[in-house]
Write a protein that holds these residues in place. Structure first.
Motif, PDB file in Angstrom:
ATOM      1  N   ASN A 161      -4.918   3.968  -8.392  1.00 15.14           N
ATOM      2  CA  ASN A 161      -6.061   3.963  -7.472  1.00 15.14           C
ATOM      3  C   ASN A 161      -6.756   2.606  -7.448  1.00 15.14           C
ATOM      4  OD1 ASN A 161      -5.652   6.572  -6.659  1.00 15.14           O
ATOM      5  ND2 ASN A 161      -7.302   7.467  -7.878  1.00 15.14           N
ATOM      6  N   GLU A 162      -6.886   1.990  -8.608  1.00 16.21           N
ATOM      7  CA  GLU A 162      -7.511   0.668  -8.651  1.00 16.21           C
ATOM      8  C   GLU A 162      -6.647  -0.367  -7.927  1.00 16.21           C
ATOM      9  OE1 GLU A 162      -8.068  -0.021 -12.779  1.00 16.21           O
ATOM     10  OE2 GLU A 162      -9.899   1.197 -12.920  1.00 16.21           O
ATOM     11  N   ALA A 163      -5.318  -0.252  -8.114  1.00 14.51           N
ATOM     12  CA  ALA A 163      -4.424  -1.181  -7.399  1.00 14.51           C
ATOM     13  C   ALA A 163      -4.495  -0.946  -5.896  1.00 14.51           C
ATOM     14  CB  ALA A 163      -2.991  -0.991  -7.900  1.00 14.51           C
ATOM     15  N   TRP A 199       0.818  -1.219   0.000  1.00 14.73           N
ATOM     16  CA  TRP A 199       0.000   0.000   0.000  1.00 14.73           C
ATOM     17  C   TRP A 199       0.852   1.270   0.000  1.00 14.73           C
ATOM     18  CZ3 TRP A 199      -4.797   2.085  -0.188  1.00 14.73           C
ATOM     19  CH2 TRP A 199      -4.985   3.360   0.383  1.00 14.73           C
ATOM     20  N   SER A 215      -7.094   0.127  -4.320  1.00 16.70           N
ATOM     21  CA  SER A 215      -8.389  -0.410  -3.885  1.00 16.70           C
ATOM     22  C   SER A 215      -8.305  -1.911  -3.659  1.00 16.70           C
ATOM     23  CB  SER A 215      -9.452  -0.081  -4.926  1.00 16.70           C
ATOM     24  OG  SER A 215     -10.699  -0.621  -4.550  1.00 16.70           O
ATOM     25  N   ARG A 216      -7.551  -2.614  -4.520  1.00 13.28           N
ATOM     26  CA  ARG A 216      -7.404  -4.058  -4.348  1.00 13.28           C
ATOM     27  C   ARG A 216      -6.504  -4.398  -3.156  1.00 13.28           C
ATOM     28  NH1 ARG A 216      -6.952  -3.588 -10.015  1.00 13.28           N
ATOM     29  NH2 ARG A 216      -4.664  -3.728  -9.861  1.00 13.28           N
ATOM     30  N   CYS A 217      -5.581  -3.501  -2.879  1.00 14.82           N
ATOM     31  CA  CYS A 217      -4.614  -3.754  -1.812  1.00 14.82           C
ATOM     32  C   CYS A 217      -5.113  -3.312  -0.435  1.00 14.82           C
ATOM     33  CB  CYS A 217      -3.305  -3.039  -2.134  1.00 14.82           C
ATOM     34  SG  CYS A 217      -1.948  -3.379  -1.002  1.00 14.82           S
ATOM     35  N   SER A 218      -6.135  -2.470  -0.395  1.00 12.55           N
ATOM     36  CA  SER A 218      -6.579  -1.868   0.869  1.00 12.55           C
ATOM     37  C   SER A 218      -7.075  -2.875   1.897  1.00 12.55           C
ATOM     38  CB  SER A 218      -7.662  -0.823   0.599  1.00 12.55           C
ATOM     39  OG  SER A 218      -8.785  -1.408  -0.040  1.00 12.55           O
ATOM     40  N   PRO A 219      -7.755  -3.973   1.522  1.00  9.43           N
ATOM     41  CA  PRO A 219      -8.195  -4.905   2.577  1.00  9.43           C
ATOM     42  C   PRO A 219      -7.040  -5.502   3.367  1.00  9.43           C
ATOM     43  CG  PRO A 219      -9.403  -5.278   0.562  1.00  9.43           C
ATOM     44  CD  PRO A 219      -8.297  -4.321   0.227  1.00  9.43           C
ATOM     45  N   GLU A 251      -5.074   3.761 -12.660  1.00 10.56           N
ATOM     46  CA  GLU A 251      -4.597   2.392 -12.445  1.00 10.56           C
ATOM     47  C   GLU A 251      -4.028   2.229 -11.032  1.00 10.56           C
ATOM     48  OE1 GLU A 251      -1.795   1.813 -15.541  1.00 10.56           O
ATOM     49  OE2 GLU A 251      -3.306   1.662 -17.127  1.00 10.56           O
ATOM     50  N   SER A 292      -9.118   3.481   3.998  1.00 15.93           N
ATOM     51  CA  SER A 292     -10.313   3.774   3.218  1.00 15.93           C
ATOM     52  C   SER A 292     -10.486   5.278   3.004  1.00 15.93           C
ATOM     53  CB  SER A 292     -11.545   3.191   3.926  1.00 15.93           C
ATOM     54  OG  SER A 292     -12.731   3.493   3.199  1.00 15.93           O
ATOM     55  N   SER A 306      -7.709  -0.330   8.324  1.00 17.52           N
ATOM     56  CA  SER A 306      -8.676  -0.296   7.229  1.00 17.52           C
ATOM     57  C   SER A 306      -9.405   1.023   7.158  1.00 17.52           C
ATOM     58  CB  SER A 306      -9.689  -1.433   7.382  1.00 17.52           C
ATOM     59  OG  SER A 306      -9.042  -2.669   7.330  1.00 17.52           O
TER      60      SER A 306
END
Length: 225
Positions: free
Chosen positions: A64-66, A6, A68-72, A62, A81, A77
């Protein structure tokens, strides 16, 4: 994306956002140049800057999308977020600002091209009018000179006739004096003198009328030409 976690993704997002901020500011200044007719803007430079901004926006999307996938998998959290939401908002703001600036630049560009086209049309009209005006003035000048020459010729003829009439008048005056002297002695000669005088007056009126008609004809011809 080859970022491991992240933090790497967020650092890349911050870098892209900084680059976008600088590029969008330069892009807006470039567009403002269209409002100044003295400023020359390179079409290739303008298009190159647009493509660069579009590429930066795509790369930020791209990232931001990565993120989003890495945030969990991130540690906190809630904080992650919030930061992810902020990055998405920044991307949205940059995208809207780019679209707005691009639209303004296109409008100013079209306006500048329209003004240039109008100026060119005006210059062509002035040049065409000037090129047509000179021959017209030359023809008009030649016509005026021709009319003046004709009037001078008529005046010269009239002066010549006047001289002849003056000479004849002088001669007739001398003859009249002699004839009058004789008429005082001979009534018949007195009657003849009266007839000659009446004929002389008639000839003078006819000649004057002819000269007046000729002069009037020339004046009317010159005005109507």
């Amino acid at each position: 994306m080859a970022f491991s976690d992240w933090d790497d993704l967020r650092r890349e997002a911050l870098r892209l956002e900084g680059d976008l901020d600088v590029r969008l500011s330069s892009y807006a200044k470039l567009g403002a140049g269209y409002s100044d007719p003295k400023t020359t803007i390179s079409e290739s430079h303008w298009k190159s800057m647009e493509m660069e901004i579009e590429n930066l926006l795509q790369r930020l999307l791209e990232v931001n999308e990565a993120m989003s996938r890495c945030s969990p998998a991130a540690a906190s959290s809630a904080a992650v977020s919030q930061k992810l939401t902020r990055h998405r908002d920044i991307l949205h703001e940059f995208t809207q600002e780019f679209k707005r600036t691009k639209g303004n630049i296109l409008s100013m560009k079209e306006h500048a091209e329209l003004l240039t086209s109008v100026r060119n049309d005006i210059n062509e009209y002035k040049l065409l009018s000037s090129s047509q005006l000179v021959p017209n003035l030359l023809r008009e000048r030649a016509a005026i000179h021709g009319s003046i020459s004709q009037i001078d010729e008529v005046i010269n003829q009239a002066e010549a006739v006047k001289g002849v009439l003056t000479t004849q008048r002088h001669n007739f005056s001398q003859i009249q004096g002699k004839v009058k002297h004789l008429s005082d002695r001979f009534p018949v000669i007195r009657s003849l003198l009266g007839a000659i005088k009446r004929k002389k007056s008639k000839d003078t009126l006819i000649l004057s009328a002819v000269i007046a008609v000729c002069t009037l004809f020339l004046v009317v011809y010159w005005i109507s030409k």
